[in-house]
Motif scaffolding. Structure first.
Motif, PDB file in Angstrom:
ATOM      1  N   GLU A 177     -28.282  15.863  -2.136  1.00  0.00           N
ATOM      2  CA  GLU A 177     -27.668  16.765  -3.117  1.00  0.00           C
ATOM      3  C   GLU A 177     -28.723  17.398  -4.026  1.00  0.00           C
ATOM      4  N   LYS A 178     -29.688  16.585  -4.444  1.00  0.00           N
ATOM      5  CA  LYS A 178     -30.729  17.054  -5.362  1.00  0.00           C
ATOM      6  C   LYS A 178     -31.585  18.158  -4.722  1.00  0.00           C
ATOM      7  N   TYR A 179     -32.092  17.914  -3.524  1.00  0.00           N
ATOM      8  CA  TYR A 179     -33.024  18.852  -2.918  1.00  0.00           C
ATOM      9  C   TYR A 179     -32.366  20.064  -2.280  1.00  0.00           C
ATOM     10  N   PHE A 180     -31.100  19.948  -1.907  1.00  0.00           N
ATOM     11  CA  PHE A 180     -30.421  21.067  -1.269  1.00  0.00           C
ATOM     12  C   PHE A 180     -29.341  21.676  -2.154  1.00  0.00           C
ATOM     13  N   GLU A 181     -29.232  21.180  -3.390  1.00  0.00           N
ATOM     14  CA  GLU A 181     -28.251  21.680  -4.347  1.00  0.00           C
ATOM     15  C   GLU A 181     -26.858  21.771  -3.726  1.00  0.00           C
ATOM     16  N   ILE A 182     -26.458  20.680  -3.111  1.00  0.00           N
ATOM     17  CA  ILE A 182     -25.167  20.586  -2.435  1.00  0.00           C
ATOM     18  C   ILE A 182     -24.058  20.453  -3.470  1.00  0.00           C
ATOM     19  N   GLU A 183     -22.977  21.189  -3.259  1.00  0.00           N
ATOM     20  CA  GLU A 183     -21.858  21.125  -4.186  1.00  0.00           C
ATOM     21  C   GLU A 183     -20.572  20.608  -3.545  1.00  0.00           C
ATOM     22  N   SER A 184     -20.566  20.443  -2.230  1.00  0.00           N
ATOM     23  CA  SER A 184     -19.355  19.944  -1.579  1.00  0.00           C
ATOM     24  C   SER A 184     -19.710  19.204  -0.293  1.00  0.00           C
ATOM     25  N   GLU A 185     -18.751  18.448   0.196  1.00  0.00           N
ATOM     26  CA  GLU A 185     -18.963  17.737   1.458  1.00  0.00           C
ATOM     27  C   GLU A 185     -19.144  18.719   2.611  1.00  0.00           C
ATOM     28  N   GLU A 186     -18.418  19.821   2.549  1.00  0.00           N
ATOM     29  CA  GLU A 186     -18.510  20.822   3.615  1.00  0.00           C
ATOM     30  C   GLU A 186     -19.926  21.409   3.685  1.00  0.00           C
ATOM     31  N   GLU A 187     -20.498  21.724   2.520  1.00  0.00           N
ATOM     32  CA  GLU A 187     -21.875  22.236   2.487  1.00  0.00           C
ATOM     33  C   GLU A 187     -22.833  21.203   3.058  1.00  0.00           C
ATOM     34  N   ALA A 188     -22.672  19.964   2.648  1.00  0.00           N
ATOM     35  CA  ALA A 188     -23.550  18.897   3.130  1.00  0.00           C
ATOM     36  C   ALA A 188     -23.453  18.778   4.641  1.00  0.00           C
ATOM     37  N   GLU A 189     -22.253  18.837   5.161  1.00  0.00           N
ATOM     38  CA  GLU A 189     -22.039  18.728   6.615  1.00  0.00           C
ATOM     39  C   GLU A 189     -22.717  19.871   7.358  1.00  0.00           C
ATOM     40  N   LYS A 190     -22.565  21.097   6.860  1.00  0.00           N
ATOM     41  CA  LYS A 190     -23.183  22.256   7.515  1.00  0.00           C
ATOM     42  C   LYS A 190     -24.701  22.165   7.502  1.00  0.00           C
ATOM     43  N   ILE A 191     -25.257  21.812   6.366  1.00  0.00           N
ATOM     44  CA  ILE A 191     -26.716  21.710   6.262  1.00  0.00           C
ATOM     45  C   ILE A 191     -27.238  20.580   7.143  1.00  0.00           C
ATOM     46  N   ALA A 192     -26.543  19.450   7.154  1.00  0.00           N
ATOM     47  CA  ALA A 192     -26.960  18.323   7.977  1.00  0.00           C
ATOM     48  C   ALA A 192     -26.951  18.699   9.454  1.00  0.00           C
TER      49      ALA A 192
END
Length: 103
Positions: A52-67
């Motif tokens: 979250e810190k390094y990718f400025e993630i704001e939601s689970e969906e964003e995290a999933e897409k970036i991952a």
């Protein structure tokens, strides 16, 4: 003079000891699983916080897409990425040694 126990009494006593040991074993296994679960939970929280810190993630969906986007790259280059800092340090150390030896 001590009373002699019968075979039935000895067997009954052994069965009781076995049951106590089984219960003790279950308690130890439960403690071990609880400890492992807590360690995993802590690790997941830490990893999530870093992500979250390094990718400025704001939601689970964003995290999933970036991952998913990073998965292929990391899969192919994980060792290189993990060893990058060590290689940089070794190069700096070697350069410093050369500089000292040239003086």
């Amino acid at each position: 003079m001590p009373k002699k126990r019968t075979d039935e009494e000895i067997l009954q006593e052994l069965e009781e000891k076995i049951e106590k040991m089984k219960a003790k074993k279950q308690q130890v296994e439960a403690r071990k699983k609880e400890k492992e679960r807590k360690e995993r939970t802590r690790r997941l929280i830490q990893v999530g916080a870093i992500f979250e810190k390094y990718f400025e993630i704001e939601s689970e969906e964003e995290a999933e897409k970036i991952a998913k986007a990073l998965q292929a790259y990391v899969g192919k280059n994980k060792e290189k990425v993990l060893n990058h800092d060590m290689v940089v340090k070794e190069k700096k150390k070697a350069a410093a040694e050369v500089a000292v030896s040239e003086e």
